[in-house]
Write an enzyme that holds these catalytic residues in place. Structure first.
Site, PDB file in Angstrom:
ATOM      1  CE  LYS A 175      36.649  43.084  17.598  1.00  0.00           C
ATOM      2  NZ  LYS A 175      36.325  41.862  18.376  1.00  0.00           N
ATOM      3  NE  ARG A 232      42.792  40.993  17.495  1.00  0.00           N
ATOM      4  CZ  ARG A 232      41.800  40.800  16.615  1.00  0.00           C
ATOM      5  NH1 ARG A 232      41.681  41.567  15.576  1.00  0.00           N
ATOM      6  NH2 ARG A 232      40.942  39.827  16.800  1.00  0.00           N
ATOM      7  NE  ARG A 236      33.042  34.484  14.213  1.00  0.00           N
ATOM      8  CZ  ARG A 236      33.929  35.374  14.664  1.00  0.00           C
ATOM      9  NH1 ARG A 236      33.614  36.662  14.716  1.00  0.00           N
ATOM     10  NH2 ARG A 236      35.107  34.984  15.086  1.00  0.00           N
ATOM     11  NE  ARG A 277      37.105  33.853  12.059  1.00  0.00           N
ATOM     12  CZ  ARG A 277      37.262  35.052  12.626  1.00  0.00           C
ATOM     13  NH1 ARG A 277      36.414  36.033  12.328  1.00  0.00           N
ATOM     14  NH2 ARG A 277      38.233  35.283  13.466  1.00  0.00           N
ATOM     15  NE  ARG A 293      39.960  34.262  17.523  1.00  0.00           N
ATOM     16  CZ  ARG A 293      38.684  34.083  17.152  1.00  0.00           C
ATOM     17  NH1 ARG A 293      38.132  32.889  17.211  1.00  0.00           N
ATOM     18  NH2 ARG A 293      37.992  35.096  16.721  1.00  0.00           N
TER      19      ARG A 293
HETATM   20  P1  ADP Z   1      33.619  40.051  16.498  1.00  0.00           P
HETATM   21  O1  ADP Z   1      33.701  40.742  15.164  1.00  0.00           O
HETATM   22  O2  ADP Z   1      33.680  41.011  17.645  1.00  0.00           O
HETATM   23  O3  ADP Z   1      34.588  38.924  16.653  1.00  0.00           O
HETATM   24  P2  ADP Z   1      31.058  39.105  15.469  1.00  0.00           P
HETATM   25  O4  ADP Z   1      30.377  40.378  15.060  1.00  0.00           O
HETATM   26  O5  ADP Z   1      31.582  38.251  14.392  1.00  0.00           O
HETATM   27  O6  ADP Z   1      32.180  39.395  16.597  1.00  0.00           O
HETATM   28  O7  ADP Z   1      30.000  38.287  16.365  1.00  0.00           O
HETATM   29  C1  ADP Z   1      30.346  36.991  16.874  1.00  0.00           C
HETATM   30  C2  ADP Z   1      29.127  36.071  16.758  1.00  0.00           C
HETATM   31  O8  ADP Z   1      28.130  36.531  17.681  1.00  0.00           O
HETATM   32  C3  ADP Z   1      28.475  36.038  15.394  1.00  0.00           C
HETATM   33  O9  ADP Z   1      28.020  34.719  15.147  1.00  0.00           O
HETATM   34  C4  ADP Z   1      27.307  37.023  15.511  1.00  0.00           C
HETATM   35  O10 ADP Z   1      26.220  36.662  14.665  1.00  0.00           O
HETATM   36  C5  ADP Z   1      26.930  36.872  16.981  1.00  0.00           C
HETATM   37  N1  ADP Z   1      26.461  38.127  17.585  1.00  0.00           N
HETATM   38  C6  ADP Z   1      26.925  39.379  17.338  1.00  0.00           C
HETATM   39  N2  ADP Z   1      26.276  40.278  18.112  1.00  0.00           N
HETATM   40  C7  ADP Z   1      25.398  39.567  18.878  1.00  0.00           C
HETATM   41  C8  ADP Z   1      24.435  39.915  19.872  1.00  0.00           C
HETATM   42  N3  ADP Z   1      24.253  41.183  20.264  1.00  0.00           N
HETATM   43  N4  ADP Z   1      23.725  38.912  20.449  1.00  0.00           N
HETATM   44  C9  ADP Z   1      23.917  37.636  20.057  1.00  0.00           C
HETATM   45  N5  ADP Z   1      24.799  37.242  19.139  1.00  0.00           N
HETATM   46  C10 ADP Z   1      25.535  38.191  18.534  1.00  0.00           C
HETATM   47  P1  AMP Z   2      39.282  38.841  13.752  1.00  0.00           P
HETATM   48  O1  AMP Z   2      38.618  38.603  12.432  1.00  0.00           O
HETATM   49  O2  AMP Z   2      39.325  40.288  14.135  1.00  0.00           O
HETATM   50  O3  AMP Z   2      38.730  37.958  14.838  1.00  0.00           O
HETATM   51  O4  AMP Z   2      40.813  38.428  13.556  1.00  0.00           O
HETATM   52  C1  AMP Z   2      41.163  37.100  13.222  1.00  0.00           C
HETATM   53  C2  AMP Z   2      42.654  36.887  13.416  1.00  0.00           C
HETATM   54  O5  AMP Z   2      43.390  37.741  12.520  1.00  0.00           O
HETATM   55  C3  AMP Z   2      43.203  37.221  14.810  1.00  0.00           C
HETATM   56  O6  AMP Z   2      43.021  36.176  15.740  1.00  0.00           O
HETATM   57  C4  AMP Z   2      44.679  37.473  14.475  1.00  0.00           C
HETATM   58  O7  AMP Z   2      45.380  36.274  14.242  1.00  0.00           O
HETATM   59  C5  AMP Z   2      44.585  38.212  13.126  1.00  0.00           C
HETATM   60  N1  AMP Z   2      44.454  39.672  13.329  1.00  0.00           N
HETATM   61  C6  AMP Z   2      43.409  40.469  12.985  1.00  0.00           C
HETATM   62  N2  AMP Z   2      43.630  41.738  13.330  1.00  0.00           N
HETATM   63  C7  AMP Z   2      44.851  41.763  13.925  1.00  0.00           C
HETATM   64  C8  AMP Z   2      45.645  42.773  14.548  1.00  0.00           C
HETATM   65  N3  AMP Z   2      45.228  44.047  14.606  1.00  0.00           N
HETATM   66  N4  AMP Z   2      46.838  42.419  15.068  1.00  0.00           N
HETATM   67  C9  AMP Z   2      47.287  41.163  14.996  1.00  0.00           C
HETATM   68  N5  AMP Z   2      46.588  40.151  14.463  1.00  0.00           N
HETATM   69  C10 AMP Z   2      45.382  40.445  13.918  1.00  0.00           C
END
Ligand code: ADP
Ligand code: AMP
Length: 213
Positions: A13, A88, A127, A159, A170
């Site tokens: 995302k 969420r 990541r 992270r 998660r």
């Molecule tokens: P989200 O925001 O949904 O938690 P991220 O955008 O942070 O996910 O992506 C999670 C990890 O996967 C990151 O390390 C990113 O670089 C990697 N990633 C994102 N999209 C792809 C893809 N299409 N193929 C492989 N790795 C990806």
């Molecule tokens: P994310 O960066 O989207 O993976 O979010 C990291 C963490 O932030 C999550 O695991 C939750 O603890 C908190 N968080 C982010 N967005 C929300 C949401 N909409 N509702 C509740 N917790 C959230």
């Protein structure tokens, strides 16, 4: 364009949202980024959120609803918005409808990025983040120099919630509390699902094709 980018943790995302925000010139609103910025600045909100985030739990709905209400009222959202990580839960989705009704900005699309669990675990575990907001993957999207951000030269870090136990928690929380929103938005007729398993540019091209239609 008023869009929600939806999907489990690690679906891509944030990665896609950054590209889409540049392409369509709309603000990218990540609730995770907002909470982490509060944490870095040591605000009361950040400190309260930390205990939930580190365990892989959701921060309480009323906190998130307040954040989103304020953020959507900012002037840059006049042209539209791209929500990432919100809603969420069903109460968060209900609150979003109410907020958008008040400002007469209907939600147009909920874009669900579909990626299987085994791939999510690999993506989250690899990541790496930079405090400037850039995000990498050690294998799928590596920086040019190991551990160093291409954008600002900062040192990359993992992270706390991308460690094994928190990842498992998660994904469980996603299944229990967030996945029901797929039905919720399907019933509203605004859910579109894309296959998120291709590489970053392939997924981006598919999403743009879908949005341009
Ligand atoms: P989200 O925001 O949904 O938690 P991220 O955008 O942070 O996910 O992506 C999670 C990890 O996967 C990151 O390390 C990113 O670089 C990697 N990633 C994102 N999209 C792809 C893809 N299409 N193929 C492989 N790795 C990806
Ligand atoms: P994310 O960066 O989207 O993976 O979010 C990291 C963490 O932030 C999550 O695991 C939750 O603890 C908190 N968080 C982010 N967005 C929300 C949401 N909409 N509702 C509740 N917790 C959230």
């Amino acid at each position: 364009m008023n869009i929600v980018l939806f999907g489990p943790p690690g679906a891509g995302k944030g990665t896609q949202a950054k590209k889409l925000a540049g392409h369509y010139k709309i603000p990218h609103i990540s609730t995770g980024d907002i909470l982490r910025a509060n944490l870095r600045e040591g605000t009361e909100l950040g400190l309260a959120a930390k205990e939930y985030m580190d365990k892989g739990e959701l921060v309480p709905d009323e906190v998130l609803i307040g954040i989103i209400k304020n953020r959507l009222a900012e002037p840059d959202c006049q042209v539209g918005f791209l929500l990432d990580g919100y809603p969420r839960t069903i109460p968060q989705a209900d609150a979003l409808s109410g907020i958008l009704d008040e400002i007469s900005k209907p939600l147009e699309v909920v874009l669900n990025i579909d990626v299987p669990d085994n791939e999510l675990v690999i993506r989250l575990g690899g990541r790496r983040m930079c405090s400037c907001g850039a995000s990498y993957h050690i294998k799928f999207n590596p920086p040019e120099m190991d551990g160093i951000c291409d954008t600002c030269g900062g040192t990359l870090y993992q992270r706390d919630d991308d460690k094994d136990d928190a990842i498992r928690q998660r994904l469980k929380v996603y299944q229990e509390q967030t996945q029901p929103l797929i039905d919720y938005y399907n019933r509203m007729g605004i859910l579109v699902t894309v296959d998120g398993t291709g590489d970053i540019d392939e997924v981006f091209a598919d999403i743009c094709d879908m949005l341009d239609k």
